[in-house]
Write an enzyme that holds these catalytic residues in place. Structure first.
Site, short mmCIF file in Angstrom:
data_model
loop_
_atom_site.label_atom_id
_atom_site.label_comp_id
_atom_site.label_asym_id
_atom_site.label_seq_id
_atom_site.Cartn_x
_atom_site.Cartn_y
_atom_site.Cartn_z
N ASP A 3 50.18 48.63 20.30
CA ASP A 3 50.80 48.57 21.63
C ASP A 3 49.80 47.94 22.60
O ASP A 3 48.70 48.46 22.79
CB ASP A 3 51.16 50.01 22.06
CG ASP A 3 52.18 50.01 23.19
OD1 ASP A 3 52.46 48.93 23.73
OD2 ASP A 3 52.66 51.11 23.53
N ASP A 45 55.39 43.29 23.49
CA ASP A 45 54.04 43.86 23.54
C ASP A 45 53.77 44.95 22.52
O ASP A 45 52.77 45.64 22.62
CB ASP A 45 53.74 44.37 24.95
CG ASP A 45 54.60 45.57 25.32
OD1 ASP A 45 55.68 45.72 24.72
OD2 ASP A 45 54.19 46.35 26.19
N GLU A 46 54.65 45.13 21.55
CA GLU A 46 54.33 46.13 20.53
C GLU A 46 54.99 45.81 19.20
O GLU A 46 56.01 45.11 19.15
CB GLU A 46 54.70 47.54 21.00
CG GLU A 46 56.15 47.72 21.33
CD GLU A 46 56.44 49.15 21.77
OE1 GLU A 46 56.04 50.10 21.08
OE2 GLU A 46 57.07 49.31 22.82
#
Length: 425
Positions: free
Chosen positions: A11, A105-106
């Site tokens: 993350d 973003d993860e």
DNA sequence: TCTGGGGTCCTGCTACGA
DNA sequence: TCTGTCGTAGCAGGACCC
């Protein structure tokens, strides 16, 4: 906990804000926020320096400004974030082909097969953090655990923290070995479990549940009767650390949509139709770009008092044509009374299927004699025009050409570029 | 904490054909 | 022919996630 293979959840820390700081190092150490700056805008991402002031994502921009007058407000550049995200995902792929992105973003990584060549999961996590930092100038937090659910919770534990004195670095990596699952889960708040939001938490509280440990002792039948079959069973399993889901690379998209909150409520059908056509144009364009067609057209209308209604219409044949989608969406909008004031309008396509070429219906075949003038001639001509527009946009960008109905007052036809987090000031 | 945007999934209801 | 039942599809709304 079927999956004995170690799962990593990576993350990125305050992704959008951190990317902006990399782009403009003068912002380092300052409270930075990415989001819509207008009265109805919200915060999409906040740097840890901004979080010290109590600012978090989804907070109304006005409130964020009142908490920190020196806040640096940036509109956001989704295209650039996508670019950086691609580079970060490419780093993950150096370790395993089993990478499942959850958002920009993860991602989950199944590193079960990677151990022998690049080290154990902890070493892989460390190496990933190092590469992301050196190559992209960004930090990330990694959870290592026997399944996805636990890995996600673990990465959260590894995140940086903020206090009144400022931001504090987190551990960066948090590992949950199989024999420590119960001890790890029990003290966490029940809201940490995937699927427990404010409404569900309120119901759980009535059972005396506040932590995951409390949740784990509630009988499955009680949860099912309280929350329904699917959610009840899911919570019962997750509270025990049981999660059978495997890492699935290449998940296909299930719907494509675009919605927009207007700076002021719209009261007349004409203005709404004008906006609708622009939205349909961008959504249909994305479907064509993705090479998918849709069977169901959905519209969403939110009134000034926040009551929200949805309408859906399923077509006999899947389509990616702006003209056809606009006709269906427009017909649904026509039946809605906008006089209370419409705050938000949205359009989405669902029931997606691969393949951009729609099969013509009998009444559309040239020479069918069934309304051939209207259908057989008009639709193929529209499709030809839409193809030309798509080609111009691919070459010159979305700003190069827009739908007439969208007008010149709109900033852009690219949904990723236009007011992604609420109207600007 | 007056509430964006892009999604996914679930539930309850209704209509419809077998 | 009418009625009841069952499965399925579609619709609408809600909850949740990032």
């Amino acid at each position: 906990m079927r999956s004995a293979t170690p799962i990593l959840h990576v993350d990125m820390d305050a992704f959008f804000a951190s990317v902006e700081v990399v782009r403009n190092p003068d912002l380092r150490g300052r409270p930075v926020v990415v989001g819509g700056s207008g009265e109805r805008g919200v915060v999409a991402a906040a740097s840890y320096e901004a979080r010290v002031f109590g600012i978090r994502s989804a907070m109304p921009s006005l409130r964020a400004r009142s908490l920190c007058p020196d806040l640096v407000f940036l509109p956001g550049d989704h295209a650039h974030y996508r670019e950086v995200s691609r580079s970060v995902m490419a780093i993950f792929h150096r370790f395993t082909p089993l990478v499942e992105p959850l958002s920009l973003d993860e991602a989950f990584l199944d590193v079960g097969g990677a151990g022998r060549s690049v080290g154990d999961p902890g070493e892989i996590a460390s190496e990933i953090r190092c590469l992301v930092s050196v190559e992209e100038g960004l930090t990330c937090s990694v959870g290592v655990a026997p399944n996805k659910f636990l890995a996600k919770l673990a990465s959260e534990q590894a995140k940086p923290r903020v206090s009144a004195s400022g931001p504090h670095e987190g551990s960066g990596i948090c590992t949950v070995p199989p024999d420590a699952v119960e001890a790890f889960l029990a003290p966490l708040p029940a809201e940490a479990v995937w699927g427990v939001g404010p409404r569900t938490m309120e119901r759980l509280r009535r059972l005396g549940v506040t932590t995951v440990g409390d949740l784990a002792v509630v009988p499955e039948a009680t949860l099912v009767s309280l929350l329904g079959d699917a959610v009840g069973r899911q919570l019962w399993r997750l509270a025990r650390g049981i999660d059978d889901r495997s890492v699935e690379p290449g998940q296909s998209v299930k719907s494509i949509g675009h919605e927009e909150t207007f700076p002021v409520d719209l009261l007349d059908l004409g203005s709404l139709t004008h906006e609708l056509v622009g939205m349909v144009d961008s959504v249909a364009g994305r479907a064509r770009e993705a090479g998918v067609t849709a069977r169901t057209v959905n519209i969403k209308v939110r009134f000034g008092d926040f009551t929200t209604i949805t309408r859906a219409s399923t077509l006999a044949d899947a389509t990616d044509s702006s003209a056809e989608i606009a006709e269906v969406a427009g017909a649904m909008l026509d039946k809605i009374d906008p006089s209370p004031g419409v705050r938000l309008l949205g359009v989405s396509l669902s029931g997606l299927r691969e393949g951009s070429v729609r099969q013509l219906r009998l009444d559309e075949l040239p020479g069918s004699g069934w309304d051939a003038e209207e259908r057989g001639d008009r639709l193929p001509r529209w499709r030809e025009a839409e193809g030309v527009v798509d080609r111009i946009r691919r070459r010159f960008g979305h700003r190069a050409i827009g739908h007439e109905a969208a007008g010149s007052d709109r900033k852009s036809q690219d949904p990723a570029e236009s007011r992604p987090w609420g109207p600007d000031s």
